[in-house]
Scaffold this active site. Structure first.
Site, PDB file in Angstrom:
ATOM      1  N   ARG A  64      84.242  39.374  43.114  1.00 20.82           N
ATOM      2  CA  ARG A  64      84.148  37.925  42.920  1.00 20.82           C
ATOM      3  C   ARG A  64      84.434  37.157  44.204  1.00 20.82           C
ATOM      4  NH1 ARG A  64      86.144  40.047  38.336  1.00 20.82           N
ATOM      5  NH2 ARG A  64      88.288  39.832  39.022  1.00 20.82           N
ATOM      6  N   GLU A 101      99.106  49.230  39.417  1.00 21.50           N
ATOM      7  CA  GLU A 101     100.118  49.523  38.407  1.00 21.50           C
ATOM      8  C   GLU A 101     100.010  50.992  37.977  1.00 21.50           C
ATOM      9  OE1 GLU A 101      99.812  46.827  35.191  1.00 21.50           O
ATOM     10  OE2 GLU A 101     101.618  47.560  34.198  1.00 21.50           O
TER      11      GLU A 101
HETATM   12  P1  AMP Z   1      96.193  41.939  43.299  1.00 22.30           P
HETATM   13  O1  AMP Z   1      95.822  43.045  44.247  1.00 22.30           O
HETATM   14  O2  AMP Z   1      97.214  42.383  42.289  1.00 22.30           O
HETATM   15  O3  AMP Z   1      96.611  40.681  44.021  1.00 22.30           O
HETATM   16  O4  AMP Z   1      94.901  41.615  42.416  1.00 22.30           O
HETATM   17  C1  AMP Z   1      93.913  40.785  42.928  1.00 22.30           C
HETATM   18  C2  AMP Z   1      92.532  41.272  42.580  1.00 22.30           C
HETATM   19  O5  AMP Z   1      92.427  41.686  41.234  1.00 22.30           O
HETATM   20  C3  AMP Z   1      91.537  40.177  42.779  1.00 22.30           C
HETATM   21  O6  AMP Z   1      90.383  40.704  43.434  1.00 22.30           O
HETATM   22  C4  AMP Z   1      91.231  39.657  41.380  1.00 22.30           C
HETATM   23  O7  AMP Z   1      89.848  39.425  41.215  1.00 22.30           O
HETATM   24  C5  AMP Z   1      91.713  40.749  40.447  1.00 22.30           C
HETATM   25  N1  AMP Z   1      92.660  40.254  39.415  1.00 22.30           N
HETATM   26  C6  AMP Z   1      93.953  40.627  39.280  1.00 22.30           C
HETATM   27  N2  AMP Z   1      94.540  40.033  38.242  1.00 22.30           N
HETATM   28  C7  AMP Z   1      93.598  39.235  37.681  1.00 22.30           C
HETATM   29  C8  AMP Z   1      93.600  38.317  36.561  1.00 22.30           C
HETATM   30  N3  AMP Z   1      94.693  38.110  35.806  1.00 22.30           N
HETATM   31  N4  AMP Z   1      92.460  37.647  36.296  1.00 22.30           N
HETATM   32  C9  AMP Z   1      91.347  37.839  37.064  1.00 22.30           C
HETATM   33  N5  AMP Z   1      91.296  38.678  38.119  1.00 22.30           N
HETATM   34  C10 AMP Z   1      92.402  39.380  38.433  1.00 22.30           C
END
Ligand code: AMP
Length: 176
Positions: A64, A101
């Site tokens: 995205r 996770e």
């Molecule tokens: P992180 O590495 O945990 O910061 O996760 C970020 C990535 O995961 C991004 O590329 C987001 O598109 C996706 N992502 C994680 N959590 C969500 C959520 N609650 N809603 C939508 N996309 C998420």
């Protein structure tokens, strides 16, 4: 078309409970993309500190992030660089793994995606734990890019992802 407020962008983001698995509150940005005023407004806000010539490339994170980064690159009249999931880029890559996770993920960038010393803007749709963005930043450092700023449409503040991005300006439009 008057530009949208951040509150209007926030109202358009749809919360989808238990997607893609139980317990996740998925923030669906597709209604923002579908609305020309909100999509253009989000790009204007994510790039408002920069003028054409200030940024050498806009980097987007699979998948995205590509949508926002490509539009921002077009807006700033600069190039677009993809950071992709491992195994998708055809040429030689640098790779960076990070923990999820459950399990881990690996992302990659072409070794020649930007010239060393290039000033880049890194964009993704959402900042959660910061693992993805931190890994993308590590890849950009490997190819010698200078990260001007990391921008997100949504930030889940309670996960403190920005603490993992220390040393780099972080800006998000909508906070939960
Ligand atoms: P992180 O590495 O945990 O910061 O996760 C970020 C990535 O995961 C991004 O590329 C987001 O598109 C996706 N992502 C994680 N959590 C969500 C959520 N609650 N809603 C939508 N996309 C998420």
């Amino acid at each position: 078309m008057p530009p949208p407020t951040i509150a209007e962008i926030a109202q358009a983001i749809r919360n989808v409970p238990d997607f893609p698995k139980p317990g996740i509150q998925f923030k669906d940005i597709t209604p923002v993309l579908a609305d020309p005023r909100l999509f253009a407004g989000s790009i204007a806000l994510l790039t408002e500190r920069y003028r054409p010539g200030d940024v050498d490339a806009v980097v987007g994170i699979d998948a995205r992030g590509f949508i926002f980064a490509a539009a921002a690159a077009f807006h700033l009249r600069t190039g677009f660089v993809p950071v992709r999931k491992k195994g998708k880029l055809p040429y030689e890559t640098h790779e960076q793994s990070y923990d999820l996770e459950y399990g881990s993920n690996t992302i990659a960038i072409h070794i020649d995606a930007v010239q060393p010393g290039s000033r880049v803007l890194l964009l993704d749709d959402l900042l959660a734990t910061g693992g993805t963005a931190a890994a993308a930043a590590a890849l950009l450092r490997k190819i010698g890019a200078e990260i001007l700023e990391m921008g997100f449409v949504v930030e889940l503040d309670f996960l403190h992802g920005r603490d993992r991005l220390a040393g780099c300006p972080v800006r998000s439009l909508v906070h939960y």
